[in-house]
Design a protein around this motif. Structure first.
Motif, PDB file in Angstrom:
ATOM      1  N   ALA A 176       0.930  -0.987  -0.131  1.00  0.00           N
ATOM      2  CA  ALA A 176       0.045   0.005  -0.062  1.00  0.00           C
ATOM      3  C   ALA A 176       0.789   1.239   0.070  1.00  0.00           C
ATOM      4  CB  ALA A 176      -0.902   0.123   1.058  1.00  0.00           C
ATOM      5  N   TYR A 177       1.973   1.188   0.841  1.00  0.00           N
ATOM      6  CA  TYR A 177       2.991   2.270   0.839  1.00  0.00           C
ATOM      7  C   TYR A 177       3.600   2.714  -0.510  1.00  0.00           C
ATOM      8  CZ  TYR A 177       6.696   5.430   1.907  1.00  0.00           C
ATOM      9  OH  TYR A 177       7.706   6.488   2.081  1.00  0.00           O
ATOM     10  N   ALA A 178       4.046   1.516  -1.078  1.00  0.00           N
ATOM     11  CA  ALA A 178       4.687   1.743  -2.481  1.00  0.00           C
ATOM     12  C   ALA A 178       3.624   2.146  -3.477  1.00  0.00           C
ATOM     13  CB  ALA A 178       5.327   0.227  -2.851  1.00  0.00           C
ATOM     14  N   SER A 179       2.430   1.795  -3.328  1.00  0.00           N
ATOM     15  CA  SER A 179       1.568   2.215  -4.458  1.00  0.00           C
ATOM     16  C   SER A 179       1.107   3.557  -4.369  1.00  0.00           C
ATOM     17  CB  SER A 179       0.099   1.476  -4.261  1.00  0.00           C
ATOM     18  OG  SER A 179      -0.779   1.875  -5.049  1.00  0.00           O
ATOM     19  N   ILE A 180       1.124   4.307  -3.107  1.00  0.00           N
ATOM     20  CA  ILE A 180       0.754   5.413  -2.836  1.00  0.00           C
ATOM     21  C   ILE A 180       2.107   6.292  -3.205  1.00  0.00           C
ATOM     22  CG2 ILE A 180       0.765   7.399  -0.819  1.00  0.00           C
ATOM     23  CD1 ILE A 180      -0.995   5.378   0.586  1.00  0.00           C
ATOM     24  N   ALA A 181       3.444   6.013  -2.934  1.00  0.00           N
ATOM     25  CA  ALA A 181       4.493   6.857  -3.250  1.00  0.00           C
ATOM     26  C   ALA A 181       4.689   6.956  -4.552  1.00  0.00           C
ATOM     27  CB  ALA A 181       5.748   6.083  -2.584  1.00  0.00           C
ATOM     28  N   THR A 182       4.397   5.873  -5.330  1.00  0.00           N
ATOM     29  CA  THR A 182       4.698   5.922  -6.871  1.00  0.00           C
ATOM     30  C   THR A 182       3.371   6.774  -7.695  1.00  0.00           C
ATOM     31  OG1 THR A 182       3.453   4.006  -7.209  1.00  0.00           O
ATOM     32  CG2 THR A 182       5.785   3.755  -7.241  1.00  0.00           C
ATOM     33  N   SER A 183       2.488   7.246  -7.044  1.00  0.00           N
ATOM     34  CA  SER A 183       1.403   8.202  -7.585  1.00  0.00           C
ATOM     35  C   SER A 183       1.012   9.253  -6.483  1.00  0.00           C
ATOM     36  CB  SER A 183       0.016   7.428  -7.877  1.00  0.00           C
ATOM     37  OG  SER A 183       0.378   6.253  -8.475  1.00  0.00           O
ATOM     38  N   LEU A 184       2.036   9.906  -6.040  1.00  0.00           N
ATOM     39  CA  LEU A 184       1.593  10.636  -4.660  1.00  0.00           C
ATOM     40  C   LEU A 184       1.279  11.905  -5.201  1.00  0.00           C
ATOM     41  CD1 LEU A 184       1.794  10.984  -1.794  1.00  0.00           C
ATOM     42  CD2 LEU A 184       4.367  11.913  -2.162  1.00  0.00           C
ATOM     43  N   ASP A 185       1.457  12.482  -6.489  1.00  0.00           N
ATOM     44  CA  ASP A 185       0.661  13.851  -7.069  1.00  0.00           C
ATOM     45  C   ASP A 185      -0.481  13.974  -6.920  1.00  0.00           C
ATOM     46  OD1 ASP A 185       3.332  14.993  -6.932  1.00  0.00           O
ATOM     47  OD2 ASP A 185       3.687  14.918  -9.089  1.00  0.00           O
ATOM     48  N   SER A 186      -1.112  12.581  -7.473  1.00  0.00           N
ATOM     49  CA  SER A 186      -2.577  12.636  -7.748  1.00  0.00           C
ATOM     50  C   SER A 186      -2.975  12.179  -6.485  1.00  0.00           C
ATOM     51  CB  SER A 186      -2.945  11.409  -8.447  1.00  0.00           C
ATOM     52  OG  SER A 186      -2.689  10.144  -8.264  1.00  0.00           O
ATOM     53  N   TYR A 187      -2.569  11.511  -5.550  1.00  0.00           N
ATOM     54  CA  TYR A 187      -3.179  11.452  -4.090  1.00  0.00           C
ATOM     55  C   TYR A 187      -3.204  12.883  -3.395  1.00  0.00           C
ATOM     56  CZ  TYR A 187      -3.329   6.075  -3.658  1.00  0.00           C
ATOM     57  OH  TYR A 187      -3.467   4.931  -4.173  1.00  0.00           O
ATOM     58  N   VAL A 188      -2.245  13.512  -3.747  1.00  0.00           N
ATOM     59  CA  VAL A 188      -2.143  14.813  -2.892  1.00  0.00           C
ATOM     60  C   VAL A 188      -3.519  15.407  -3.138  1.00  0.00           C
ATOM     61  CG1 VAL A 188      -1.057  17.184  -2.635  1.00  0.00           C
ATOM     62  CG2 VAL A 188       0.204  15.028  -2.322  1.00  0.00           C
ATOM     63  N   ALA A 189      -3.789  15.879  -4.724  1.00  0.00           N
ATOM     64  CA  ALA A 189      -4.774  16.460  -5.174  1.00  0.00           C
ATOM     65  C   ALA A 189      -6.101  16.018  -4.623  1.00  0.00           C
ATOM     66  CB  ALA A 189      -4.816  16.673  -6.757  1.00  0.00           C
ATOM     67  N   ASN A 190      -6.395  14.726  -4.550  1.00  0.00           N
ATOM     68  CA  ASN A 190      -7.574  14.165  -4.108  1.00  0.00           C
ATOM     69  C   ASN A 190      -7.774  14.159  -2.683  1.00  0.00           C
ATOM     70  OD1 ASN A 190      -7.551  13.029  -6.797  1.00  0.00           O
ATOM     71  ND2 ASN A 190      -6.912  10.986  -6.269  1.00  0.00           N
ATOM     72  N   CYS A 191      -6.829  14.116  -2.080  1.00  0.00           N
ATOM     73  CA  CYS A 191      -6.994  14.469  -0.480  1.00  0.00           C
ATOM     74  C   CYS A 191      -7.482  15.597  -0.115  1.00  0.00           C
ATOM     75  CB  CYS A 191      -5.701  14.193   0.202  1.00  0.00           C
ATOM     76  SG  CYS A 191      -5.059  12.233   0.084  1.00  0.00           S
ATOM     77  N   ARG A 192      -6.725  16.611  -1.010  1.00  0.00           N
ATOM     78  CA  ARG A 192      -7.199  18.341  -0.812  1.00  0.00           C
ATOM     79  C   ARG A 192      -8.846  18.341  -1.085  1.00  0.00           C
ATOM     80  NH1 ARG A 192      -6.051  21.852   2.178  1.00  0.00           N
ATOM     81  NH2 ARG A 192      -6.743  23.366   0.601  1.00  0.00           N
ATOM     82  N   GLU A 193      -9.018  17.534  -2.131  1.00  0.00           N
ATOM     83  CA  GLU A 193     -10.663  17.453  -2.576  1.00  0.00           C
ATOM     84  C   GLU A 193     -11.440  17.002  -1.250  1.00  0.00           C
ATOM     85  OE1 GLU A 193     -13.428  16.976  -6.535  1.00  0.00           O
ATOM     86  OE2 GLU A 193     -11.839  15.397  -5.823  1.00  0.00           O
ATOM     87  N   SER A 194     -10.933  15.896  -0.781  1.00  0.00           N
ATOM     88  CA  SER A 194     -11.745  15.140   0.071  1.00  0.00           C
ATOM     89  C   SER A 194     -11.847  16.187   1.221  1.00  0.00           C
ATOM     90  CB  SER A 194     -10.898  13.889   0.433  1.00  0.00           C
ATOM     91  OG  SER A 194     -10.998  12.909  -0.408  1.00  0.00           O
ATOM     92  N   PHE A 195     -10.874  16.867   1.684  1.00  0.00           N
ATOM     93  CA  PHE A 195     -10.912  17.738   3.010  1.00  0.00           C
ATOM     94  C   PHE A 195     -11.891  18.857   2.554  1.00  0.00           C
ATOM     95  CE2 PHE A 195      -9.426  21.861   4.642  1.00  0.00           C
ATOM     96  CZ  PHE A 195      -9.692  21.489   5.896  1.00  0.00           C
ATOM     97  N   LEU A 196     -11.945  19.532   1.430  1.00  0.00           N
ATOM     98  CA  LEU A 196     -12.515  20.789   1.233  1.00  0.00           C
ATOM     99  C   LEU A 196     -14.023  20.427   1.047  1.00  0.00           C
ATOM    100  CD1 LEU A 196     -10.197  22.479  -1.482  1.00  0.00           C
ATOM    101  CD2 LEU A 196     -10.658  23.215   1.016  1.00  0.00           C
ATOM    102  N   ASN A 197     -14.369  19.129   0.625  1.00  0.00           N
ATOM    103  CA  ASN A 197     -15.927  18.826   0.545  1.00  0.00           C
ATOM    104  C   ASN A 197     -16.359  17.952   1.696  1.00  0.00           C
ATOM    105  OD1 ASN A 197     -15.722  19.550  -2.249  1.00  0.00           O
ATOM    106  ND2 ASN A 197     -15.133  17.354  -2.942  1.00  0.00           N
ATOM    107  N   ASN A 198     -15.628  17.657   2.848  1.00  0.00           N
ATOM    108  CA  ASN A 198     -16.115  17.098   3.959  1.00  0.00           C
ATOM    109  C   ASN A 198     -15.672  17.698   5.218  1.00  0.00           C
ATOM    110  OD1 ASN A 198     -17.234  14.357   2.919  1.00  0.00           O
ATOM    111  ND2 ASN A 198     -15.314  14.454   2.038  1.00  0.00           N
TER     112      ASN A 198
END
Length: 347
Positions: free
Chosen positions: A309-331
């Motif tokens: 799971a860590y390796a999967s996140i680390a290799t696609s981190l930029d998209s995760y960062v944008a998605n997490c920000r969206e999750s925060f702002l919407n919830n």
């Protein structure tokens, strides 16, 4: 209309919530004041929003002018405070962060000491629920637990996720480099499994650096001495809000593989900082974590799965960062919950 936002128990990580509730009520058109534990002192972030009094030296005239009170955080003084506010004619709402889940569920998941504290807190909460006009629950999971055991005591409740102000500006310049455990060191949060995963990853040279940030202590000197260049520890004292945010912001991902949770403030803080989580499929994580979008699911006892799971996140981190920000702002950003804030003012 005036709202007193109160937190009579001291926990530095709760300051962000208290500030956010104050800002939300103010933007909904109410005057606001704070009545807080003396540990917060006359905090600058609180003072920037509204007048602050400590619970040991309250401004009784100001309290008597309040039409509403919002109680956040469990504390032994909550029932007496709720009773006093009711006597002055105020409507009282309580943010019930962790509704009771039953002794059978807790047994074996938390330490005996923690269980004893939870039992005392439970008794205090039962009194408080009878005194409140409204109970605010932070997730669908919390509402399910509340309906199962406490709705008969007070059937007036609504759901609203824990809210925050957006302090991303404090995080934007940090380099992401660690898998981090942030917050309370406890069995319920599976800290023992986090330590086991550290051993697993470090012994196999997986290239993962670790951070532990908590006001509690971490004392495995053998592990720290052997891997001092790969483990950062910020423990043993309360962290400032800036230190907390920077801890999230320097992380590739956050440990959320908890044994119990009805809504993790750690998860919401992580999303605010654009940081994904690795979570257990339990409680409210199923409400907020989307596999491959803002985090990954794994099993606390399965280090291979966690490493993947860590390796999967680390290799696609930029998209995760944008998605997490969206999750925060919407919830979790307080402005996303203004309709519910207005419902509280209408009780």
């Amino acid at each position: 209309m005036r709202v007193c936002v109160t937190s009579l128990g001291y926990n530095p990580s709760h300051l962000a919530h208290i500030v956010a509730y104050g800002k939300a009520f103010r933007e909904a058109g109410a005057d606001v004041c704070f009545c807080v534990h003396a540990g917060y002192g006359h905090n600058a972030d609180l003072l920037a929003v509204a007048p602050v009094m400590t619970h040991d030296t309250p401004d009784r005239k100001l309290l008597d002018s309040c039409t509403h009170a919002l109680i956040y955080n469990a504390a032994i003084g909550n029932p007496a405070f709720a009773w006093r506010m009711r006597q002055s004619g105020a409507k009282v709402a309580y943010v019930y962060h962790e509704p009771w889940v039953s002794l059978a569920r807790l047994w074996g998941e938390v330490s005996i000491t923690s269980l004893a504290r939870l039992m005392v807190s439970r008794l205090i909460t039962l009194v408080l629920l009878r005194l409140c006009h409204l109970v605010v629950l932070p997730s669908a999971e919390a509402a399910k637990n509340y309906r199962a055991r406490d709705a008969r005591i007070n059937p007036s409740y609504l759901e609203m996720s824990l809210i925050f102000d957006d302090n991303y500006y404090l995080a934007a310049s940090c380099e992401r480099r660690t898998f981090s455990y942030i917050g309370t060191i406890s069995h319920a949060h599976a800290f023992d499994q986090f330590v086991e995963f550290m051993r697993y990853a470090l012994q196999r040279n997986l290239g993962i650096r670790f951070l532990i940030a908590s006001r509690h202590t971490f004392s495995d000197q053998e592990l720290l001495a052997r891997y001092s260049d790969q483990i950062t520890v910020r423990c043993g004292k309360p962290l400032t809000n800036e230190e907390i945010i920077q801890s999230y912001a320097q992380s590739v991902c956050i440990w959320n593989l908890y044994r119990l949770s009805t809504q993790s403030g750690v998860m919401a803080n992580a999303f605010m900082c654009g940081t994904p989580v690795i979570a257990n499929r339990t409680g409210a994580f199923n409400d907020f974590v989307r596999e491959g979008y803002n985090g990954r699911f794994a099993t606390p006892e399965d280090p291979d799965e966690i490493a993947q799971a860590y390796a999967s996140i680390a290799t696609s981190l930029d998209s995760y960062v944008a998605n997490c920000r969206e999750s925060f702002l919407n919830n979790f950003f307080y402005r996303a919950q203004m309709n519910t804030i207005r419902q509280i003012l209408n009780i």
